[in-house]
Structure formats: structure tokens, C-alpha cells
Design an enzyme around this catalytic site. Structure first.
Site, short mmCIF file in Angstrom:
data_model
loop_
_atom_site.label_atom_id
_atom_site.label_comp_id
_atom_site.label_asym_id
_atom_site.label_seq_id
_atom_site.Cartn_x
_atom_site.Cartn_y
_atom_site.Cartn_z
N GLY A 26 40.61 57.48 35.89
CA GLY A 26 39.33 57.21 36.54
C GLY A 26 38.16 57.73 35.73
N GLY A 27 37.03 57.94 36.40
CA GLY A 27 35.82 58.38 35.72
C GLY A 27 35.98 59.73 35.04
N ASP A 53 29.84 66.04 31.34
CA ASP A 53 31.19 66.37 31.82
C ASP A 53 32.13 66.71 30.66
OD1 ASP A 53 30.71 66.11 34.54
OD2 ASP A 53 31.15 63.97 34.56
N LYS A 104 27.09 57.18 39.33
CA LYS A 104 27.21 57.50 37.90
C LYS A 104 27.23 56.28 36.99
CE LYS A 104 29.44 62.04 38.06
NZ LYS A 104 30.57 62.84 37.53
N TYR A 143 38.88 72.32 41.67
CA TYR A 143 38.45 73.71 41.85
C TYR A 143 38.48 74.14 43.32
CZ TYR A 143 34.09 71.17 42.71
OH TYR A 143 33.15 70.28 43.16
N GLY A 158 39.20 74.04 37.64
CA GLY A 158 38.02 73.29 37.23
C GLY A 158 36.69 73.99 37.40
N SER A 205 26.05 72.14 43.36
CA SER A 205 25.10 72.28 42.26
C SER A 205 23.83 73.05 42.62
CB SER A 205 24.73 70.90 41.71
OG SER A 205 25.85 70.29 41.10
#
EC number: 1.1.1.25
Length: 290
Positions: free
Chosen positions: A134-135, A107, A71, A230, A251, A22
Site C-alpha cells: 500500500g501507500g 515518510d 495523500k 506504533y 513505528g 501530530s
């Protein structure tokens, strides 16, 4: 980049966080627009999360991204939670304004943006198979439902997790039909032919592994595949899609698009088109990166 007393600070919290892609993505966009902002990683241990959040707010940080393992744990520490983040049950972006911390989840926005830009896929009325529960799957399932998908089916190794996700979203988003199946069902002859899109939300593919028995040639004409992984840029799932002629994407587009959404929340500005994704691709091409 020159940092002064006027530079506005953003960043990302996680544990660990040194590996995050990021910072180069956001800093490239700040530089391209000439904004006096900086984005830095903040390693915050789970047991220090509350202190870390309070410290960031006290120091005047404009906002920050949230990654594993914070998160979900961050939710009770926020003043406000945006509706989509509340539905997903996780936050990946926080804005700090006048001492008020508001949590968002970009997301889902990132996924929908990538599906449209990379595959030309519009969810309205379509049938989607989501691999995993999952998340990442939760954000995918919620965003697809909010976007008007006709049917979303969750395939997962743990049937209880898949059932729980499908039932929860079915209660909250009655306009979409949600279902669940054991992951092994994807290898059944004819099963894949009922879907317009397959989305992998799991880590399968990161280590060069694939989904046993999954035959993408069974997809109907016009169907697509999206892999949230990714690194590597081409997973076994995407390689198979290319061989059988099924449109597919990795991704990277989602990662960039969710970052663009966070960038807009913090700055009110729109990053130059393609800027963040190019920065990500450049970093991934650097030896020693994921």
C-alpha cells in the site's frame, strides 16, 4: 501556548483528523525552541479538498501535513512536487511560500532515520523484505531504493499490487533489484534467511493479530525487524522478535522522524533531539488514545 496575530500557523488535513498525534508532537517542538508557531488539525472532507487547500493558502498558513484520505488526491492541487514525493506518488507535507504550494513526502526520510537510529541499519547493498504493497509500502520501497539497497522484495496478499509496485520501482531505480512474492511465501522454510531486514508496512498487529506462519527465528544472524505500527507499541511481530533475539523497533521513531523533517521544511529549524518522540510517547500513554 499563547496565540497572537503574529503566530504562524501550521497543521494537518485529513478526514477524520481528530485522532491525529501530530499536534502534540509539533507543538512540543515549537514550545521547546520558543517559536511563535502553532499546529492545529483541519478536518477536510474529500469533496471539499480543493476548497480547503485554497483556503489554507489564502489564510497564510505556513504549511501543513497531509493524511488519509488526501495523500494522493492532493497531487494535482499543488504547484510543485518534490522528486521523492513524485516517485512515491503521494504527499504528506506541504509548504506554502509566497502563494506557491510545494508537496513533499517525508515518510521515507522518517523510515531511514528510524532504521539508523533504532537499529543501526544502513540500507546500502542490503536485502530487505517489505510486507505490504500500500501507500506506506510505496514510501518504504522507494526510500530504500534511493538509499542504495541492493535488493527489495515486496510480499503482499494481492500479487498484482506487489508486482505493480516492484515493477514501477524497478523502472525508476535500476540500481536496486526489486521483486515480489505472495505474502504466504514468508512462511516457507529458508525464505527469510535471505534478508537483512523485514519491514511491516501493513496494519497487521494493530488489533493484536500477527502474520500466520512467519517464523523470525529463520532470519540470519544480524538481521533486524521494523514494524511501522506504533499502537500498540509492542505488536505480536515485535514480541516474537524479542523472544528469538532479533533486534527490532516499533513505528514511533519513524512517526517522529517524518515530523522532524516536516518541521525543518516549515521553520528551517531543527527540533530538540528526542522532543517529538517523547511528546508522542506521552500522548500514547494517556488513556483513550490509540
Amino acid at each position: 501556548m499563547t496565540i497572537t496575530g503574529k503566530t504562524r500557523v501550521t497543521g494537518i488535513i485529513g478526514w477524520p483528523v481528530a485522532h491525529s498525534l501530530s499536534p502534540p508532537m509539533h507543538n512540543a517542538a515549537f514550545e521547546a525552541l520558543g517559536l511563535d508557531f502553532a499546529y492545529v488539525p483541519f478536518p477536510v472532507a474529500p469533496e471539499r479538498l480543493a476548497a480547503g487547500i485554497a483556503g489554507l493558502a489564502a489564510l497564510g498558513v505556513v504549511g501543513f501535513s497531509v493524511t488519509i484520505p488526501h495523500k494522493v488526491a492532493i497531487l494535482p492541487l499543488l504547484d510543485r512536487i518534490a522528486p521523492e514525493a513524485e516517485l512515491i506518488g503521494a504527499v504528506n507535507t506541504v509548504a506554502v511560500k509566497e502563494g506557491i504550494l510545494t508537496g513533499y513526502n517525508t515518510d521515507g526520510i522518517g523510515l531511514l532515520s528510524a532504521l539508523r537510529s533504532k537499529l543501526g541499519f544502513q540500507p546500502e547493498g542490503r536485502s530487505v523484505l517489505v510486507l505490504g504493497a500500500g501507500g506506506a509500502a510505496r514510501s518504504a520501497v522507494a526510500s530504500l531504493g534511493l538509499a542504495g539497497a541492493g535488493r527489495v522484495e515486496v510480499a503482499n496478499r494481492s500479487l498484482d499490487a506487489g508486482r505493480g509496485l516492484a515493477e514501477t520501482m524497478g523502472e525508476r531505480l535500476p540500481g536496486t533489484v526489486f521483486g515480489f512474492q505472495p505474502l504466504g511465501r514468508v512462511s516457507d522454510k529458508g525464505y527469510l534467511s535471505g534478508f537483512d531486514l523485514v519491514v511491516n508496512t501493513t496494519s497487521v498487529g494493530m488489533a493484536g493479530d500477527g502474520f500466520a506462519g512467519l517464523d523470525l527465528s529463520a532470519l540470519k544472524r544480524g538481521a533486524s525487524v521494523y514494524d511501522m505500527v506504533y499502537a500498540p507499541l509492542v505488536t505480536p511481530l515485535l514480541a516474537q522478535a524479542e523472544v528469538v533475539g532479533v533486534p527490532s523497533a516499533n513505528g514511533l521513531g519513524m512517526l517522529a522522524a517524518q515530523g522532524e523533517a516536516a518541521f525543518r521544511i516549515w521553520t528551517g529549524a531543527v527540533p530538540p533531539e528526542g522532543c517529538m518522540e517523547k511528546a508522542l510517547a506521552a500522548r500514547l500513554a494517556t488513556p483513550g488514545n490509540p
